[in-house]
Design an enzyme around this catalytic site. Sequence first.
Site, PDB file in Angstrom:
ATOM      1  N   LYS A  55      53.726  67.050  36.471  1.00 50.15           N
ATOM      2  CA  LYS A  55      53.292  66.956  35.068  1.00 50.15           C
ATOM      3  C   LYS A  55      53.233  68.338  34.433  1.00 50.15           C
ATOM      4  O   LYS A  55      53.711  68.555  33.312  1.00 50.15           O
ATOM      5  CB  LYS A  55      51.866  66.386  34.999  1.00 50.15           C
ATOM      6  CG  LYS A  55      51.759  64.910  35.027  1.00 50.15           C
ATOM      7  CD  LYS A  55      50.291  64.514  35.158  1.00 50.15           C
ATOM      8  CE  LYS A  55      50.199  63.063  35.579  1.00 50.15           C
ATOM      9  NZ  LYS A  55      48.910  62.679  36.095  1.00 50.15           N
ATOM     10  N   GLN A  99      43.134  62.421  37.004  1.00 52.05           N
ATOM     11  CA  GLN A  99      44.035  61.791  37.959  1.00 52.05           C
ATOM     12  C   GLN A  99      43.274  60.755  38.796  1.00 52.05           C
ATOM     13  O   GLN A  99      42.215  61.036  39.345  1.00 52.05           O
ATOM     14  CB  GLN A  99      44.651  62.875  38.874  1.00 52.05           C
ATOM     15  CG  GLN A  99      45.697  62.361  39.837  1.00 52.05           C
ATOM     16  CD  GLN A  99      46.947  61.839  39.157  1.00 52.05           C
ATOM     17  OE1 GLN A  99      47.300  62.257  38.056  1.00 52.05           O
ATOM     18  NE2 GLN A  99      47.623  60.912  39.801  1.00 52.05           N
ATOM     19  N   ASP A 122      46.330  58.863  28.656  1.00 51.65           N
ATOM     20  CA  ASP A 122      46.661  57.865  29.682  1.00 51.65           C
ATOM     21  C   ASP A 122      46.599  56.440  29.124  1.00 51.65           C
ATOM     22  O   ASP A 122      47.118  55.514  29.746  1.00 51.65           O
ATOM     23  CB  ASP A 122      45.652  57.968  30.834  1.00 51.65           C
ATOM     24  CG  ASP A 122      46.226  58.642  32.062  1.00 51.65           C
ATOM     25  OD1 ASP A 122      47.443  58.540  32.273  1.00 51.65           O
ATOM     26  OD2 ASP A 122      45.437  59.266  32.798  1.00 51.65           O
TER      27      ASP A 122
HETATM   28  N1  GUN Z   1      47.395  57.690  39.245  1.00 53.80           N
HETATM   29  C1  GUN Z   1      48.575  57.045  39.386  1.00 53.80           C
HETATM   30  N2  GUN Z   1      49.192  56.937  38.186  1.00 53.80           N
HETATM   31  C2  GUN Z   1      48.392  57.523  37.278  1.00 53.80           C
HETATM   32  C3  GUN Z   1      48.499  57.732  35.886  1.00 53.80           C
HETATM   33  O1  GUN Z   1      49.450  57.335  35.208  1.00 53.80           O
HETATM   34  N3  GUN Z   1      47.459  58.393  35.310  1.00 53.80           N
HETATM   35  C4  GUN Z   1      46.386  58.814  36.024  1.00 53.80           C
HETATM   36  N4  GUN Z   1      45.400  59.436  35.370  1.00 53.80           N
HETATM   37  N5  GUN Z   1      46.254  58.636  37.316  1.00 53.80           N
HETATM   38  C5  GUN Z   1      47.251  57.995  37.947  1.00 53.80           C
END
Ligand code: GUN
Length: 295
Positions: A55, A99, A122
Amino acid sequence: MQNSPLILDGKVVAADVKNRLKDDIATLLSKNIVPGLTAILVGEDPASQVYVRSKERQAKKLGLHSDVIRLDAHSTQAELLAIIHQLNNDAKVHGILVQLPLPSHFDEDAVIEAINPEKDVDGFHPISVGRMQIGLDSFISCTPAGVLEILDYYKIVTSGKHVVVIGRSNIVGKPMANLLTRKGKRGDATVTVCHSRTPNMALFTRQADIIIAAVGVPELITADMIKDDVVIVDVGINRVGDAKLEKGYKLVGDVDYQSVLPKVKAITPVPGGVGVMTIAMLLSNTVKAAKKLSL
Ligand code: GUN
């Protein structure tokens, strides 16, 4: 004799999504606004580490500001909430991402609710979910948004089609089903949701025009469970042990790719399908947040 299947290449679609952001980013930069994304990573989960690094790299490549706050696995809920509060009030931060999954002593729902909905890139906050549910403008969870981008890019029509979504998570299955039943472009589908308690899942998958597998079970969907010419979108990214490989594992989806390939009209590979879309959609949500908060 069947035509060879169309491979739905997430890398191509992700590049297209990121390209389309460039004008908006340039406009923001010309006003001295650098779209900013801050991720919070708690603990040492290897898959999460890889994901967060990716990211950060991709955000920077597009000219966004990106940073990661790393917390020890033993941090407390109060410490995490205090950081979120600080980021909520930091004008340079347009998107906040915690996350998931968090270590088990955290209350994940309370953490998500603590994020300012205007920075909820998100799309997990109840306000974002509720707005999406009733068709208002909102941040949309990145993985289902990425699936719709792939279908749209390859001109796969959902209107009037029977889509079987496998999985009912808050992050993928539920928003996916909601989005596909919305009125209009990329919607208008008839949706069946299957999950781990669905007996005889094949009964449903064999009737599907489009299957979206997001259940996290390696290679669950096999050739005998589908009809000819189905479109398959495989959201699963599962690590399965493989002693032949140096890293000791390989990545497979929720679909038994080799077995279904001769029957399908189109399919996303794993890796290189939906996975690469998630970050592209996150960057898109971050630019959207920066525009709404700053312009
Ligand atoms: N864990 C797995 N996929 C995601 C996501 O798209 N966002 C977040 N915050 N955590 C994740």
